[in-house]
Design an enzyme around this catalytic site. Sequence first.
Site, PDB file in Angstrom:
ATOM      1  N   SER A   1      19.149 -29.589  13.112  1.00 18.71           N
ATOM      2  CA  SER A   1      19.114 -29.633  11.804  1.00 18.71           C
ATOM      3  C   SER A   1      20.270 -29.297  10.694  1.00 18.71           C
ATOM      4  CB  SER A   1      17.664 -28.687  11.698  1.00 18.71           C
ATOM      5  OG  SER A   1      16.995 -29.101  11.352  1.00 18.71           O
TER       6      SER A   1
ATOM      7  N   LYS B   1      19.317 -24.617   0.956  1.00 15.31           N
ATOM      8  CA  LYS B   1      18.132 -25.039   1.220  1.00 15.31           C
ATOM      9  C   LYS B   1      16.645 -24.436   0.635  1.00 15.31           C
ATOM     10  CE  LYS B   1      16.513 -26.880   5.773  1.00 15.31           C
ATOM     11  NZ  LYS B   1      16.754 -26.783   7.112  1.00 15.31           N
TER      12      LYS B   1
ATOM     13  N   SER C   1      16.509 -31.684   9.686  1.00 19.68           N
ATOM     14  CA  SER C   1      15.373 -31.009   8.030  1.00 19.68           C
ATOM     15  C   SER C   1      16.155 -30.716   6.946  1.00 19.68           C
ATOM     16  CB  SER C   1      14.984 -29.992   8.623  1.00 19.68           C
ATOM     17  OG  SER C   1      15.503 -28.525   8.952  1.00 19.68           O
TER      18      SER C   1
END
Lengths: 101, 470
Positions: free
Chosen positions: B169, B70, B145
């Site tokens: 997330s 990420k 996310s």
Amino acid sequence: MKGIAFSSSDVQKIAKLANIPVTDTLADDLAAGFTKTMAVVDELTKVNVEGVEATNQVTGLENVLREDEIDTQRIFTQEQALANAKRTHNGYFVVDQILED
Amino acid sequence: MKLNSLTLKATIDKLKAKEISHADLYKDVHDAIAEKNGLLNIYLSLDPTAVTKAEALLDTPLAGAPIAVKDNFLTVGLETTASANVLKGFKPPAESHVTTKLKAAGGVIVGKTNMDAWAHGSSTETSDFGPTKNPRNPEYLPGGSSGGSAAAIAADLAVGALGTETAGSIRQPASWCGVVGLKPTYGRVSRSGVIAMASSTDSPGPIGKTVEDCAILLTHIAGKDPYDATTLPKPVPDYTAHMRDGVKGMRIGICYMDHPQLKGTDVDRAVTKAGKVFEALGATVEVVPLSKTLEKGKILTPDYAIGVYTVVQRSEVSSNLARFDGIRYGNDRSFFAHEALNRIMLGTFTLSKGYADKYYVRAQQVRTLYRQNFAELFGTYDILLASPSPGYALAAGASSGDPLFGELQDMLVEPSSLVGNTGISVPCFTDPKTNLPLGLNIMGDQWQEEKILKAAYAFEQATDWNPWAK
């Protein structure tokens, strides 16, 4: 709807505190969102919290300390520290003037 | 068979047995990226030297396996933006603790994955660099996310991935993309070098194709970090060691399915059915009734957690994002997009003089009620079952214009995230009409990662919902 109704000027006041430039159109839009969000937050007033302590840390750690020593492993060189700055001058960061004459 | 479709475990085994080569493996991964990334928008940046790095790592635990990371983990040599224009072009001078550990264990970063900008959201639509699409059905959102990392796994564009979770997330995108995602206990995995969102709940963790893959990754990224004072010096076990021990005698509670928003839905049916699977495997399964007040033997409604999370998260965001002033790095504060503005400014308000007691302190008091509730329930139950999300992935565009989109999508994980507990999402259903999956959220008390892995592994083996687990 309960809670607080935000006006465009309320938003501009917060924008100043947060140091973010906000146009009037955007301020109107944000005001509507804040009003909606704080109405949901207002639900918390229905919960009885009398005598309940606030939680700031969840795993029970307290006062995690270390020796006050310089850790050379994590010191950036001047070059590294300046590498991502948009404005530099003679090896320094350039910042905006904040004090008036 | 394309090598990019292997699990992390199979990749490591086959590399070590010399059944496959790094060159062939990385060729298949990069071919798949070339084929799919244009449509799905998963990777923001790629490391063209990944294969060379991997070839030198055969004798390490992860053997040079390709991992998607990420874009909020600082990575030296790879641009790090947290999907935000404020940080466009930022080249970190230091590496995050987690990616340092990942590399030391022999993981190789293939590239950095798209996310909601600053991790503010549950759709990956708030990325300043365009939305990611769900590989299971590109008309739909991947969740967020950590949507890019979950989608990278679902589309076989890496064999393992790293994400971060504040409330949902990791687990919500894992659920929407049909992969496995584990949110560790707060303080189990270091936050240093992760672009901060809400510091009192931020938890980096693994996203993988199988439960075993998540257990392998967690083993290599967990542990005390002197640069993150909230990490604890507890020993890190080999998380795969007890994974196969089974659930016989385990006490399991089912939560939230009697919530008016869930009763009678596919989520309710899938979670209730999962309860039956555990019963058949020898566990004791009970429904834990929902309650509007703190009551013994009942689970406190997640409804209040939306307010608590909103206040805590916005407040911490306003403080954490104050540092982005464009002086040392990045662009100035006029580059913040709508969602970040919204959160920074609302947090500035909830922490401002005269309002902090009313909102912030009250939210932290309700947070205490959730802690007391979970502490009592984990005295009775080993694990709790629920869903990471109230439903299937929503259609692309669903998040726009709703200032509370993420909070409402994540309400079922917010209570456990706010108290620092661990949880794992494993696939538990697929809608044959849309090909969209649902996840089962297996929640444990703090430091009970081994317990939830045991339950997740048993469920994965006993059902057919995870195609990689066979």
